[in-house]
Scaffold this active site. Structure first.
Site, PDB file in Angstrom:
ATOM      1  N   CYS A 140       0.803  -1.238   0.000  1.00 60.93           N
ATOM      2  CA  CYS A 140       0.000   0.000   0.000  1.00 60.93           C
ATOM      3  C   CYS A 140       0.834   1.286   0.000  1.00 60.93           C
ATOM      4  CB  CYS A 140      -0.939  -0.006   1.202  1.00 60.93           C
ATOM      5  SG  CYS A 140      -0.161  -0.542   2.722  1.00 60.93           S
ATOM      6  N   HIS A 255      -2.405   6.667   4.149  1.00 56.52           N
ATOM      7  CA  HIS A 255      -0.984   6.683   4.463  1.00 56.52           C
ATOM      8  C   HIS A 255      -0.361   7.978   3.926  1.00 56.52           C
ATOM      9  CE1 HIS A 255      -1.481   2.642   5.670  1.00 56.52           C
ATOM     10  NE2 HIS A 255      -0.830   1.997   4.724  1.00 56.52           N
TER      11      HIS A 255
HETATM   12  N1  NAP Z   1      -5.770  -2.680   4.629  1.00 55.34           N
HETATM   13  C1  NAP Z   1      -4.938  -2.241   3.710  1.00 55.34           C
HETATM   14  O1  NAP Z   1      -4.679  -1.013   3.574  1.00 55.34           O
HETATM   15  C2  NAP Z   1      -4.269  -3.221   2.802  1.00 55.34           C
HETATM   16  C3  NAP Z   1      -3.475  -2.713   1.761  1.00 55.34           C
HETATM   17  C4  NAP Z   1      -2.820  -3.601   0.900  1.00 55.34           C
HETATM   18  C5  NAP Z   1      -2.990  -4.942   1.082  1.00 55.34           C
HETATM   19  N2  NAP Z   1      -3.769  -5.421   2.097  1.00 55.34           N
HETATM   20  C6  NAP Z   1      -3.876  -6.874   2.263  1.00 55.34           C
HETATM   21  O2  NAP Z   1      -5.221  -7.287   2.008  1.00 55.34           O
HETATM   22  C7  NAP Z   1      -5.538  -8.386   2.842  1.00 55.34           C
HETATM   23  C8  NAP Z   1      -6.837  -8.086   3.600  1.00 55.34           C
HETATM   24  O3  NAP Z   1      -6.667  -6.927   4.360  1.00 55.34           O
HETATM   25  P1  NAP Z   1      -7.872  -6.174   5.052  1.00 55.34           P
HETATM   26  O4  NAP Z   1      -7.275  -4.911   5.496  1.00 55.34           O
HETATM   27  O5  NAP Z   1      -9.094  -6.175   4.216  1.00 55.34           O
HETATM   28  O6  NAP Z   1      -8.137  -7.131   6.332  1.00 55.34           O
HETATM   29  P2  NAP Z   1      -9.466  -7.374   7.179  1.00 55.34           P
HETATM   30  O7  NAP Z   1     -10.299  -6.160   7.288  1.00 55.34           O
HETATM   31  O8  NAP Z   1      -9.003  -8.032   8.429  1.00 55.34           O
HETATM   32  O9  NAP Z   1     -10.275  -8.446   6.309  1.00 55.34           O
HETATM   33  C9  NAP Z   1      -9.834  -9.769   6.156  1.00 55.34           C
HETATM   34  C10 NAP Z   1     -10.780 -10.525   5.212  1.00 55.34           C
HETATM   35  O10 NAP Z   1     -10.235 -11.816   4.996  1.00 55.34           O
HETATM   36  C11 NAP Z   1     -11.183 -12.812   5.355  1.00 55.34           C
HETATM   37  N3  NAP Z   1     -10.512 -13.972   5.926  1.00 55.34           N
HETATM   38  C12 NAP Z   1      -9.736 -14.012   7.031  1.00 55.34           C
HETATM   39  N4  NAP Z   1      -9.310 -15.281   7.251  1.00 55.34           N
HETATM   40  C13 NAP Z   1      -9.817 -16.033   6.251  1.00 55.34           C
HETATM   41  C14 NAP Z   1      -9.757 -17.425   5.932  1.00 55.34           C
HETATM   42  N5  NAP Z   1      -9.055 -18.300   6.662  1.00 55.34           N
HETATM   43  N6  NAP Z   1     -10.422 -17.844   4.830  1.00 55.34           N
HETATM   44  C15 NAP Z   1     -11.142 -16.996   4.057  1.00 55.34           C
HETATM   45  N7  NAP Z   1     -11.255 -15.675   4.333  1.00 55.34           N
HETATM   46  C16 NAP Z   1     -10.601 -15.209   5.411  1.00 55.34           C
HETATM   47  C17 NAP Z   1     -12.061 -12.133   6.399  1.00 55.34           C
HETATM   48  O11 NAP Z   1     -13.299 -12.819   6.452  1.00 55.34           O
HETATM   49  P3  NAP Z   1     -14.148 -13.046   7.807  1.00 55.34           P
HETATM   50  O12 NAP Z   1     -15.140 -11.904   7.868  1.00 55.34           O
HETATM   51  O13 NAP Z   1     -14.829 -14.341   7.563  1.00 55.34           O
HETATM   52  O14 NAP Z   1     -13.187 -13.057   8.940  1.00 55.34           O
HETATM   53  C18 NAP Z   1     -12.177 -10.739   5.783  1.00 55.34           C
HETATM   54  O15 NAP Z   1     -13.111 -10.747   4.729  1.00 55.34           O
HETATM   55  C19 NAP Z   1      -4.321  -8.637   3.735  1.00 55.34           C
HETATM   56  O16 NAP Z   1      -3.540  -9.660   3.174  1.00 55.34           O
HETATM   57  C20 NAP Z   1      -3.571  -7.319   3.664  1.00 55.34           C
HETATM   58  O17 NAP Z   1      -2.193  -7.483   3.855  1.00 55.34           O
HETATM   59  C21 NAP Z   1      -4.418  -4.587   2.943  1.00 55.34           C
END
Ligand code: NAP
Length: 350
Positions: A140, A255
Protein backbone atom coordinates in the site's frame (compact mmCIF):
# COMPACT_ATOMS: atom_id res chain seq x y z
CA UNK A 1 -12.41 4.55 -17.85
CA UNK A 2 -16.10 3.83 -17.13
CA UNK A 3 -17.53 0.44 -17.88
CA UNK A 4 -21.27 -0.11 -18.22
CA UNK A 5 -22.90 -2.35 -15.61
CA UNK A 6 -24.83 -5.08 -17.33
CA UNK A 7 -25.00 -8.29 -15.31
CA UNK A 8 -27.08 -9.84 -18.10
CA UNK A 9 -24.33 -9.41 -20.65
CA UNK A 10 -23.10 -12.91 -21.57
CA UNK A 11 -19.50 -11.87 -22.31
CA UNK A 12 -18.96 -10.05 -18.99
CA UNK A 13 -16.71 -11.91 -16.50
CA UNK A 14 -17.81 -13.91 -13.51
CA UNK A 15 -16.19 -12.21 -10.53
CA UNK A 16 -15.27 -13.49 -7.05
CA UNK A 17 -14.12 -11.36 -4.12
CA UNK A 18 -12.24 -13.38 -1.53
CA UNK A 19 -12.14 -11.43 1.75
CA UNK A 20 -15.39 -9.65 0.81
CA UNK A 21 -16.24 -8.82 4.44
CA UNK A 22 -12.88 -7.14 5.17
CA UNK A 23 -11.69 -3.56 4.79
CA UNK A 24 -10.17 -4.08 1.32
CA UNK A 25 -13.00 -6.39 0.17
CA UNK A 26 -15.66 -3.86 1.24
CA UNK A 27 -13.80 -1.13 -0.64
CA UNK A 28 -13.76 -3.35 -3.74
CA UNK A 29 -17.53 -3.69 -3.47
CA UNK A 30 -17.84 0.11 -3.22
CA UNK A 31 -15.70 0.43 -6.35
CA UNK A 32 -17.79 -2.11 -8.28
CA UNK A 33 -20.81 0.07 -7.58
CA UNK A 34 -19.09 3.43 -8.14
CA UNK A 35 -17.22 2.55 -11.32
CA UNK A 36 -19.87 0.28 -12.82
CA UNK A 37 -17.92 -2.93 -13.37
CA UNK A 38 -19.51 -5.25 -15.92
CA UNK A 39 -20.01 -8.71 -14.44
CA UNK A 40 -22.15 -11.70 -15.30
CA UNK A 41 -21.99 -13.25 -11.83
CA UNK A 42 -20.62 -12.03 -8.51
CA UNK A 43 -19.46 -14.33 -5.71
CA UNK A 44 -18.58 -13.02 -2.24
CA UNK A 45 -16.24 -15.29 -0.30
CA UNK A 46 -14.76 -15.13 3.21
CA UNK A 47 -14.05 -17.51 6.08
CA UNK A 48 -16.63 -19.85 7.57
CA UNK A 49 -17.14 -17.20 10.31
CA UNK A 50 -18.95 -14.97 7.81
CA UNK A 51 -20.62 -17.67 5.72
CA UNK A 52 -24.31 -16.93 5.30
CA UNK A 53 -23.95 -13.19 5.96
CA UNK A 54 -25.89 -11.21 3.36
CA UNK A 55 -24.27 -8.24 1.58
CA UNK A 56 -25.92 -5.95 -0.96
CA UNK A 57 -24.13 -5.03 -4.19
CA UNK A 58 -25.74 -2.94 -6.95
CA UNK A 59 -29.08 -3.44 -5.18
CA UNK A 60 -28.87 -7.26 -5.27
CA UNK A 61 -28.39 -9.44 -2.20
CA UNK A 62 -25.51 -11.93 -2.05
CA UNK A 63 -24.86 -14.57 0.59
CA UNK A 64 -21.21 -14.77 1.67
CA UNK A 65 -19.74 -18.20 0.92
CA UNK A 66 -17.05 -19.99 2.93
CA UNK A 67 -13.85 -20.43 0.95
CA UNK A 68 -13.71 -24.14 1.76
CA UNK A 69 -16.95 -24.81 -0.11
CA UNK A 70 -16.54 -22.26 -2.92
CA UNK A 71 -16.08 -23.71 -6.41
CA UNK A 72 -13.52 -21.46 -8.12
CA UNK A 73 -14.49 -22.77 -11.56
CA UNK A 74 -17.48 -20.42 -11.20
CA UNK A 75 -15.17 -17.36 -11.41
CA UNK A 76 -13.22 -15.97 -14.38
CA UNK A 77 -11.43 -13.53 -12.10
CA UNK A 78 -10.96 -13.51 -8.33
CA UNK A 79 -9.73 -10.63 -6.19
CA UNK A 80 -7.93 -12.09 -3.15
CA UNK A 81 -7.64 -9.93 -0.02
CA UNK A 82 -7.95 -12.34 2.88
CA UNK A 83 -4.35 -12.50 4.11
CA UNK A 84 -1.14 -14.10 2.87
CA UNK A 85 -1.75 -17.58 4.30
CA UNK A 86 -5.18 -17.71 2.63
CA UNK A 87 -3.64 -16.72 -0.72
CA UNK A 88 -0.84 -19.26 -0.33
CA UNK A 89 -3.37 -22.01 0.23
CA UNK A 90 -6.24 -21.02 -2.08
CA UNK A 91 -4.75 -19.09 -5.02
CA UNK A 92 -3.26 -22.33 -6.48
CA UNK A 93 -6.72 -23.92 -6.16
CA UNK A 94 -8.27 -20.97 -7.99
CA UNK A 95 -5.70 -20.87 -10.80
CA UNK A 96 -5.97 -24.66 -11.26
CA UNK A 97 -9.70 -24.09 -11.83
CA UNK A 98 -8.85 -21.56 -14.59
CA UNK A 99 -9.50 -18.40 -12.55
CA UNK A 100 -7.28 -15.37 -13.13
CA UNK A 101 -6.29 -14.06 -9.68
CA UNK A 102 -5.54 -10.47 -8.69
CA UNK A 103 -3.84 -10.92 -5.33
CA UNK A 104 -3.51 -8.22 -2.67
CA UNK A 105 -1.12 -10.08 -0.38
CA UNK A 106 2.64 -10.49 -0.32
CA UNK A 107 2.35 -14.15 -1.42
CA UNK A 108 3.16 -13.73 -5.16
CA UNK A 109 4.63 -10.23 -5.41
CA UNK A 110 8.22 -11.37 -6.00
CA UNK A 111 7.28 -14.46 -8.04
CA UNK A 112 9.00 -14.00 -11.44
CA UNK A 113 6.00 -15.53 -13.24
CA UNK A 114 3.50 -13.13 -11.61
CA UNK A 115 3.60 -9.49 -12.75
CA UNK A 116 3.45 -6.86 -10.00
CA UNK A 117 1.33 -4.12 -11.46
CA UNK A 118 0.48 -0.48 -10.88
CA UNK A 119 -1.59 0.36 -13.98
CA UNK A 120 -0.36 3.98 -14.15
CA UNK A 121 3.24 2.67 -14.28
CA UNK A 122 3.49 -0.76 -15.94
CA UNK A 123 0.12 -1.61 -17.51
CA UNK A 124 2.00 -3.21 -20.42
CA UNK A 125 2.51 -6.21 -18.12
CA UNK A 126 -1.20 -6.91 -18.65
CA UNK A 127 -0.95 -7.34 -22.41
CA UNK A 128 -0.92 -11.10 -21.99
CA UNK A 129 -2.24 -13.49 -19.37
CA UNK A 130 0.56 -14.33 -16.88
CA UNK A 131 1.98 -17.86 -16.86
CA UNK A 132 1.14 -18.26 -13.18
CA UNK A 133 -2.45 -17.05 -13.58
CA UNK A 134 -1.71 -14.46 -10.86
CA UNK A 135 -1.31 -10.68 -11.06
CA UNK A 136 0.06 -9.29 -7.81
CA UNK A 137 -1.05 -5.99 -6.29
CA UNK A 138 1.83 -4.16 -4.57
CA UNK A 139 2.20 -2.95 -0.99
CA UNK A 140 0.00 0.00 0.00
CA UNK A 141 2.90 2.48 0.51
CA UNK A 142 4.75 1.33 -2.60
CA UNK A 143 1.90 2.07 -5.01
CA UNK A 144 1.69 5.88 -4.56
CA UNK A 145 5.49 6.15 -4.31
CA UNK A 146 6.26 4.40 -7.62
CA UNK A 147 3.59 6.45 -9.38
CA UNK A 148 5.65 9.56 -8.57
CA UNK A 149 9.08 7.94 -8.99
CA UNK A 150 8.18 6.97 -12.58
CA UNK A 151 7.73 10.64 -13.58
CA UNK A 152 10.90 11.76 -11.80
CA UNK A 153 13.01 8.95 -13.25
CA UNK A 154 11.82 9.68 -16.80
CA UNK A 155 12.72 13.39 -16.58
CA UNK A 156 15.73 13.71 -14.25
CA UNK A 157 16.91 10.14 -13.44
CA UNK A 158 16.94 9.01 -9.80
CA UNK A 159 20.24 8.59 -7.91
CA UNK A 160 18.53 7.55 -4.71
CA UNK A 161 15.42 8.12 -2.63
CA UNK A 162 14.89 8.20 1.13
CA UNK A 163 11.35 7.69 2.39
CA UNK A 164 9.64 7.85 5.79
CA UNK A 165 6.09 6.55 5.89
CA UNK A 166 3.28 7.53 8.26
CA UNK A 167 0.90 4.58 7.92
CA UNK A 168 -2.71 4.50 9.10
CA UNK A 169 -4.31 1.86 11.34
CA UNK A 170 -6.59 0.67 8.50
CA UNK A 171 -3.48 -0.79 6.88
CA UNK A 172 -4.16 -3.66 9.27
CA UNK A 173 -7.82 -3.90 8.22
CA UNK A 174 -10.88 -3.57 10.40
CA UNK A 175 -9.09 -5.04 13.42
CA UNK A 176 -6.46 -2.30 13.22
CA UNK A 177 -9.05 0.46 13.17
CA UNK A 178 -10.98 -1.11 16.06
CA UNK A 179 -7.84 -1.44 18.15
CA UNK A 180 -6.88 2.19 17.53
CA UNK A 181 -10.36 3.29 18.63
CA UNK A 182 -10.38 1.08 21.72
CA UNK A 183 -6.86 2.02 22.79
CA UNK A 184 -7.60 5.72 22.32
CA UNK A 185 -10.73 5.49 24.48
CA UNK A 186 -8.76 3.57 27.11
CA UNK A 187 -6.01 6.20 27.15
CA UNK A 188 -8.56 8.98 27.50
CA UNK A 189 -9.95 7.16 30.55
CA UNK A 190 -6.63 7.73 32.28
CA UNK A 191 -3.10 6.37 32.43
CA UNK A 192 -4.10 3.51 34.72
CA UNK A 193 -6.80 2.06 32.46
CA UNK A 194 -5.84 -1.47 31.50
CA UNK A 195 -5.60 -1.96 27.73
CA UNK A 196 -3.64 -4.84 26.28
CA UNK A 197 -2.88 -4.20 22.59
CA UNK A 198 -3.03 -7.24 20.38
CA UNK A 199 -1.92 -5.86 17.01
CA UNK A 200 -0.06 -2.57 17.59
CA UNK A 201 2.66 -2.94 20.21
CA UNK A 202 3.21 -0.77 22.14
CA UNK A 203 -0.28 0.72 21.99
CA UNK A 204 -0.85 3.08 19.03
CA UNK A 205 -3.02 5.54 20.96
CA UNK A 206 -1.22 8.92 21.12
CA UNK A 207 1.89 7.17 19.89
CA UNK A 208 3.93 6.44 16.74
CA UNK A 209 5.56 3.04 16.17
CA UNK A 210 8.64 2.73 13.93
CA UNK A 211 7.96 -0.92 13.13
CA UNK A 212 5.51 -2.39 10.61
CA UNK A 213 5.56 -6.12 9.98
CA UNK A 214 8.41 -8.23 11.35
CA UNK A 215 12.09 -7.38 11.79
CA UNK A 216 14.60 -8.94 9.38
CA UNK A 217 18.22 -9.81 10.17
CA UNK A 218 19.27 -6.64 8.30
CA UNK A 219 17.57 -4.49 10.96
CA UNK A 220 15.02 -3.32 8.41
CA UNK A 221 11.43 -4.51 8.71
CA UNK A 222 9.66 -6.63 6.11
CA UNK A 223 7.47 -3.62 5.23
CA UNK A 224 10.63 -1.60 4.51
CA UNK A 225 12.09 -4.41 2.41
CA UNK A 226 8.83 -4.73 0.46
CA UNK A 227 9.05 -1.06 -0.53
CA UNK A 228 12.56 -1.53 -1.93
CA UNK A 229 12.04 -4.85 -3.71
CA UNK A 230 8.60 -4.04 -5.07
CA UNK A 231 9.61 -0.58 -6.35
CA UNK A 232 12.50 -2.16 -8.25
CA UNK A 233 10.26 -4.82 -9.81
CA UNK A 234 7.42 -2.45 -10.82
CA UNK A 235 9.73 0.21 -12.26
CA UNK A 236 11.98 -2.37 -13.94
CA UNK A 237 14.97 -0.78 -12.16
CA UNK A 238 16.81 -3.65 -10.40
CA UNK A 239 19.43 -1.29 -8.92
CA UNK A 240 17.06 1.47 -7.75
CA UNK A 241 18.27 2.79 -4.39
CA UNK A 242 15.25 3.45 -2.14
CA UNK A 243 15.66 3.27 1.61
CA UNK A 244 12.71 3.52 3.94
CA UNK A 245 11.60 3.86 7.57
CA UNK A 246 8.00 2.65 7.93
CA UNK A 247 6.07 4.10 10.85
CA UNK A 248 2.54 3.37 12.11
CA UNK A 249 0.68 6.49 13.25
CA UNK A 250 -2.67 6.92 15.03
CA UNK A 251 -4.58 7.87 11.88
CA UNK A 252 -7.64 5.84 10.86
CA UNK A 253 -7.13 5.83 7.08
CA UNK A 254 -4.72 7.23 4.43
CA UNK A 255 -0.98 6.68 4.46
CA UNK A 256 1.43 9.63 4.16
CA UNK A 257 5.09 9.65 3.09
CA UNK A 258 7.93 12.17 3.35
CA UNK A 259 10.06 11.53 0.26
CA UNK A 260 13.59 12.79 -0.47
CA UNK A 261 14.87 12.19 -3.99
CA UNK A 262 18.32 12.98 -5.33
CA UNK A 263 18.44 13.11 -9.14
CA UNK A 264 21.21 12.99 -11.73
CA UNK A 265 20.44 16.53 -12.94
CA UNK A 266 19.43 19.80 -11.26
CA UNK A 267 15.69 20.06 -10.74
CA UNK A 268 13.61 23.19 -11.27
CA UNK A 269 10.67 23.39 -8.83
CA UNK A 270 8.21 24.82 -11.37
CA UNK A 271 9.00 22.05 -13.83
CA UNK A 272 8.86 19.42 -11.08
CA UNK A 273 5.39 20.60 -10.07
CA UNK A 274 4.31 20.44 -13.73
CA UNK A 275 5.70 16.92 -14.15
CA UNK A 276 4.10 15.62 -10.94
CA UNK A 277 0.78 17.36 -11.64
CA UNK A 278 0.76 15.89 -15.16
CA UNK A 279 0.95 12.30 -13.89
CA UNK A 280 -2.35 10.39 -14.05
CA UNK A 281 -4.61 10.88 -11.01
CA UNK A 282 -2.10 13.01 -9.07
CA UNK A 283 -3.07 16.32 -7.41
CA UNK A 284 -0.32 18.78 -6.43
CA UNK A 285 -1.55 21.07 -3.66
CA UNK A 286 1.30 23.59 -3.57
CA UNK A 287 1.45 24.30 -7.29
CA UNK A 288 1.00 28.03 -6.68
CA UNK A 289 0.61 28.45 -2.93
CA UNK A 290 3.58 26.99 -1.03
CA UNK A 291 1.52 26.91 2.16
CA UNK A 292 -1.02 24.38 0.79
CA UNK A 293 -0.56 20.73 1.78
CA UNK A 294 -2.64 17.53 1.96
CA UNK A 295 -3.36 15.56 5.15
CA UNK A 296 -5.18 12.25 5.70
CA UNK A 297 -8.09 14.05 7.35
CA UNK A 298 -8.50 16.63 4.60
CA UNK A 299 -8.11 14.47 1.48
CA UNK A 300 -10.55 11.86 2.82
CA UNK A 301 -11.45 8.92 0.64
CA UNK A 302 -9.93 9.91 -2.67
CA UNK A 303 -8.79 8.26 -5.87
CA UNK A 304 -5.84 10.64 -6.33
CA UNK A 305 -2.31 10.64 -4.96
CA UNK A 306 -2.03 13.99 -3.15
CA UNK A 307 1.30 15.84 -3.16
CA UNK A 308 2.53 18.94 -1.31
CA UNK A 309 5.61 20.48 0.35
CA UNK A 310 7.59 20.25 -2.92
CA UNK A 311 10.98 21.79 -2.04
CA UNK A 312 14.34 21.80 -3.80
CA UNK A 313 16.97 21.29 -1.09
CA UNK A 314 19.05 24.38 -0.35
CA UNK A 315 22.37 22.53 -0.31
CA UNK A 316 21.87 20.40 -3.43
CA UNK A 317 20.00 21.60 -6.55
CA UNK A 318 19.66 17.99 -7.76
CA UNK A 319 17.64 16.95 -4.70
CA UNK A 320 14.16 17.69 -3.45
CA UNK A 321 11.60 16.75 -0.80
CA UNK A 322 7.91 16.13 -1.19
CA UNK A 323 5.02 14.98 0.99
CA UNK A 324 2.37 12.59 -0.31
CA UNK A 325 -0.94 11.33 1.03
CA UNK A 326 -2.90 8.43 -0.50
CA UNK A 327 -5.90 6.39 0.62
CA UNK A 328 -4.33 3.04 1.48
CA UNK A 329 -7.59 1.09 1.15
CA UNK A 330 -8.33 2.52 -2.30
CA UNK A 331 -5.07 3.54 -4.05
CA UNK A 332 -2.94 1.23 -1.89
CA UNK A 333 -5.15 -1.83 -2.37
CA UNK A 334 -8.68 -2.05 -3.80
CA UNK A 335 -8.54 0.69 -6.46
CA UNK A 336 -5.20 -0.54 -7.82
CA UNK A 337 -6.60 -4.09 -8.04
CA UNK A 338 -9.76 -2.77 -9.64
CA UNK A 339 -7.84 -0.72 -12.20
CA UNK A 340 -5.87 -3.88 -13.09
CA UNK A 341 -9.21 -5.56 -13.86
CA UNK A 342 -10.34 -2.56 -15.90
CA UNK A 343 -7.13 -2.72 -17.94
CA UNK A 344 -7.59 -6.47 -18.50
CA UNK A 345 -11.14 -5.93 -19.68
CA UNK A 346 -10.05 -3.18 -22.03
CA UNK A 347 -7.41 -5.50 -23.53
CA UNK A 348 -9.82 -8.46 -23.73
CA UNK A 349 -7.39 -10.47 -21.55
CA UNK A 350 -10.19 -11.34 -19.17
N1 NAP B 1 -5.77 -2.68 4.63
C1 NAP B 1 -4.94 -2.24 3.71
O1 NAP B 1 -4.68 -1.01 3.57
C2 NAP B 1 -4.27 -3.22 2.80
C3 NAP B 1 -3.47 -2.71 1.76
C4 NAP B 1 -2.82 -3.60 0.90
C5 NAP B 1 -2.99 -4.94 1.08
N2 NAP B 1 -3.77 -5.42 2.10
C6 NAP B 1 -3.88 -6.87 2.26
O2 NAP B 1 -5.22 -7.29 2.01
C7 NAP B 1 -5.54 -8.39 2.84
C8 NAP B 1 -6.84 -8.09 3.60
O3 NAP B 1 -6.67 -6.93 4.36
P1 NAP B 1 -7.87 -6.17 5.05
O4 NAP B 1 -7.27 -4.91 5.50
O5 NAP B 1 -9.09 -6.17 4.22
O6 NAP B 1 -8.14 -7.13 6.33
P2 NAP B 1 -9.47 -7.37 7.18
O7 NAP B 1 -10.30 -6.16 7.29
O8 NAP B 1 -9.00 -8.03 8.43
O9 NAP B 1 -10.27 -8.45 6.31
C9 NAP B 1 -9.83 -9.77 6.16
C10 NAP B 1 -10.78 -10.52 5.21
O10 NAP B 1 -10.23 -11.82 5.00
C11 NAP B 1 -11.18 -12.81 5.35
N3 NAP B 1 -10.51 -13.97 5.93
C12 NAP B 1 -9.74 -14.01 7.03
N4 NAP B 1 -9.31 -15.28 7.25
C13 NAP B 1 -9.82 -16.03 6.25
C14 NAP B 1 -9.76 -17.42 5.93
N5 NAP B 1 -9.05 -18.30 6.66
N6 NAP B 1 -10.42 -17.84 4.83
C15 NAP B 1 -11.14 -17.00 4.06
N7 NAP B 1 -11.26 -15.67 4.33
C16 NAP B 1 -10.60 -15.21 5.41
C17 NAP B 1 -12.06 -12.13 6.40
O11 NAP B 1 -13.30 -12.82 6.45
P3 NAP B 1 -14.15 -13.05 7.81
O12 NAP B 1 -15.14 -11.90 7.87
O13 NAP B 1 -14.83 -14.34 7.56
O14 NAP B 1 -13.19 -13.06 8.94
C18 NAP B 1 -12.18 -10.74 5.78
O15 NAP B 1 -13.11 -10.75 4.73
C19 NAP B 1 -4.32 -8.64 3.74
O16 NAP B 1 -3.54 -9.66 3.17
C20 NAP B 1 -3.57 -7.32 3.66
O17 NAP B 1 -2.19 -7.48 3.85
C21 NAP B 1 -4.42 -4.59 2.94
Amino acid sequence: MTLVTDPAEPTAPRVAIVGATGAVGSTLIELIEERGLRYRELHLVASSRSAGRVLTVDGAKYEVQAIETFDFSQADVAFFSAGTSVSEKWVPVATAAGTLVIDNTIAFRMDPDSPLVVPQVNAHELDRRPKSGVIANPNCSTIPLVRLLRGVEDRWGIRHAVVSTYQAASGLGYTGVEELQESTLASLNGPDSAFEPEHFKPSLAFNVIPKIDRFLDSGFTLEEQKMLQESRKILGMPHLDVTTTCVRVPVVNCHSEAVYIECHEPVDRAELVEVLGGLPEVTVHDRTDLKEFPTPATVGSSDHVHVGRVRITQSNPRAFWLWLVADNLRIGAALNAFQIAEELLERGTL
